[in-house]
Design an enzyme around this catalytic site. Structure first.
Site, PDB file in Angstrom:
ATOM      1  N   ALA A 104     -17.528  -8.131  -8.783  1.00  0.00           N
ATOM      2  CA  ALA A 104     -16.725  -6.686  -7.648  1.00  0.00           C
ATOM      3  C   ALA A 104     -17.158  -6.092  -6.883  1.00  0.00           C
ATOM      4  O   ALA A 104     -17.149  -5.026  -6.282  1.00  0.00           O
ATOM      5  CB  ALA A 104     -15.282  -6.917  -7.654  1.00  0.00           C
ATOM      6  N   GLY A 105     -18.617  -4.843  -8.443  1.00  0.00           N
ATOM      7  CA  GLY A 105     -19.099  -4.583  -7.400  1.00  0.00           C
ATOM      8  C   GLY A 105     -17.931  -3.119  -8.039  1.00  0.00           C
ATOM      9  O   GLY A 105     -18.224  -1.559  -7.237  1.00  0.00           O
ATOM     10  N   SER A 164     -16.558 -12.707 -27.496  1.00  0.00           N
ATOM     11  CA  SER A 164     -15.486 -11.570 -26.513  1.00  0.00           C
ATOM     12  C   SER A 164     -14.445 -13.037 -26.066  1.00  0.00           C
ATOM     13  O   SER A 164     -14.300 -14.111 -26.306  1.00  0.00           O
ATOM     14  CB  SER A 164     -16.235 -12.332 -24.978  1.00  0.00           C
ATOM     15  N   ASP A 202     -23.865   4.700 -12.406  1.00  0.00           N
ATOM     16  CA  ASP A 202     -22.445   3.621 -12.998  1.00  0.00           C
ATOM     17  C   ASP A 202     -22.272   4.579 -14.574  1.00  0.00           C
ATOM     18  O   ASP A 202     -20.975   3.484 -14.760  1.00  0.00           O
ATOM     19  CB  ASP A 202     -23.003   2.427 -12.994  1.00  0.00           C
ATOM     20  N   ASP A 232     -29.191   6.451  -6.453  1.00  0.00           N
ATOM     21  CA  ASP A 232     -29.809   6.459  -8.263  1.00  0.00           C
ATOM     22  C   ASP A 232     -30.962   6.161  -8.428  1.00  0.00           C
ATOM     23  O   ASP A 232     -31.141   7.323  -8.895  1.00  0.00           O
ATOM     24  CB  ASP A 232     -27.951   5.816  -8.705  1.00  0.00           C
ATOM     25  N   TYR A 271     -31.253  -7.057  -4.779  1.00  0.00           N
ATOM     26  CA  TYR A 271     -31.136  -5.822  -5.541  1.00  0.00           C
ATOM     27  C   TYR A 271     -32.171  -5.283  -5.684  1.00  0.00           C
ATOM     28  O   TYR A 271     -32.815  -4.309  -4.633  1.00  0.00           O
ATOM     29  CB  TYR A 271     -30.637  -5.365  -6.111  1.00  0.00           C
TER      30      TYR A 271
END
Length: 385
Positions: A126-127, A69, A175, A38, A227
């Site tokens: 977790a991706g 939260s 994403d 991407d 990354y």
């Protein structure tokens, strides 16, 4: 996680002393194929999943934003003044929602102050893009509450800006696009250069298939070094090859690249170039043959990420190998790498046996037990109450 929208609305009232103006939800995603392509202006093929992040929100009369939260009910809300928000000024998880408000304003849309309460069922690290689910749930809420009428395509860009500039994670646009554009029974074929997308049929149920997610429970973070290092290698490769981005190279250019690039940079480039080709091949397969024929492309993708891009890990490799040995049609790691999840395409009748085989392989290797569940293509972000 709260158990229903009513529970979240009640929790919001308990926290902030007023009823929310509405609830908005955005899903995480699984990427069928197209990893790290991407941010190289390439192609990706993700789909939205049922695991989602929900935000309850109410407008305030001032320019203050308070974010809380359900996972930290005893912590005071993070509070910020919209007029004082600056790039990189917020740390921790609140950088994602506050970053969206900052990015909306940077994009020319004035936002009201608001209170936000976040709840999520997307596993963190977790991706499956828990970060984009958070960004996109807030983005659709802010879009509605501010009556900005921003398109889904532009909201994806705003979410990416928030993650890049406020969080400091150099991610691409995949994403957010999956979370905002997904539809039931379809994957999103996205051209990350143009922003154009189209839905591709992915009727797993109709084909008697399931896509298993094997969460290794090895957490990863896009804002840490691995990354970013891969992204720098890709940028270097494009520069040395004289192209704007690796999207502009084809498989036939790899022979030339081997003579221009150092060995490591060449392998990074080879992954991106071949992965782009695999995405286009996957779209063709889904359009003409159906999802049962995707297996070899998934296997080739994992080998490329393991050997050329070097973003796998022992747990991911174990998950993939065990799933394939137990009868999966295809398997690969998914997400940014260095942990997270693998996916396995399996006949529905084989899912239990494959899951058991993976669990046994993890136990034999001394790894923490994985979390295994199946996903189907679901709907994108929406107001739910």
């Amino acid at each position: 996680m709260t158990s229903s929208p009513l529970d979240l609305a009640a929790a919001f009232t308990d926290r902030f002393g007023t009823e929310p103006d509405g609830l908005w939800s955005a899903p995480g995603r699984v990427n069928v194929i197209g990893e790290h392509t991407d941010y190289n202006d390439g192609f990706v093929l993700p789909f939205a999943i049922k695991h989602s992040t929900t935000v309850a929100a109410a407008i305030r009369p001032d320019r203050i934003v308070r974010v809380a939260s359900t996972f930290a009910p005893d912590e005071a809300p993070v509070t910020a003044d919209l007029d004082a928000l600056e790039e990189g000024s917020v740390k921790g998880w609140a950088a994602y929602p506050l970053g969206v408000l900052w990015a909306m304003e940077q994009s020319g849309y004035r936002c009201p102050g608001m209170d936000l309460l976040v709840d999520s069922s997307v596993p963190v690290g977790a991706g499956l893009s828990s970060s984009a689910a958070l960004e996109c749930s807030v983005a659709v809420a802010v879009n509605d509450l501010s009556q900005a009428d921003v398109s889904r395509r532009e909201l994806a860009v705003i979410g990416q800006l928030a993650e890049n500039s406020m969080v400091g994670a150099p991610t691409g646009i995949m994403d957010q696009s999956a979370s905002l554009l997904g539809e039931v029974g379809h994957a999103v074929f996205l051209d990350c250069r143009s922003g154009d997308s189209r839905l591709v049929p992915l009727d797993l149920e109709g084909a008697g298939l399931e896509l298993m997610v094997i969460d290794t429970r090895v957490s990863h973070s896009h804002s840490t070094g691995g990354y970013a290092a891969r992204r720098r290698s890709c940028e270097l490769g494009a520069e040395l090859m004289g192209v704007p981005a690796l999207r502009d190279l084809s498989v036939k250019d790899l022979a030339e690249a081997a003579g221009v690039l150092d060995e490591e940079t060449f392998r990074r480039v080879r992954h991106i170039v071949t992965e782009n080709a695999r995405v286009e091949d996957a779209v063709q397969v889904l359009t003409s043959k159906g999802p049962a024929q995707l297996g070899p492309l998934l296997v080739a993708s994992h080998a490329s990420m393991r050997d050329d891009f070097e973003i796998s890990c022992a747990e991911l490799d174990t998950a993939v190998d065990a799933a394939l040995d137990a009868g999966a049609l295809g398997a690969r790691m998914t997400g940014g790498g260095f942990g997270g999840a693998a996916i396995a395409l399996a006949r529905a009748d084989d899912v239990a046996a494959i899951g058991s085989a993976v669990e046994k392989a993890f136990s034999a290797a001394g790894f923490r037990a994985p979390m295994i569940f199946s996903v189907l293509p679901g709907a994108g972000a929406a107001r739910i109450a």
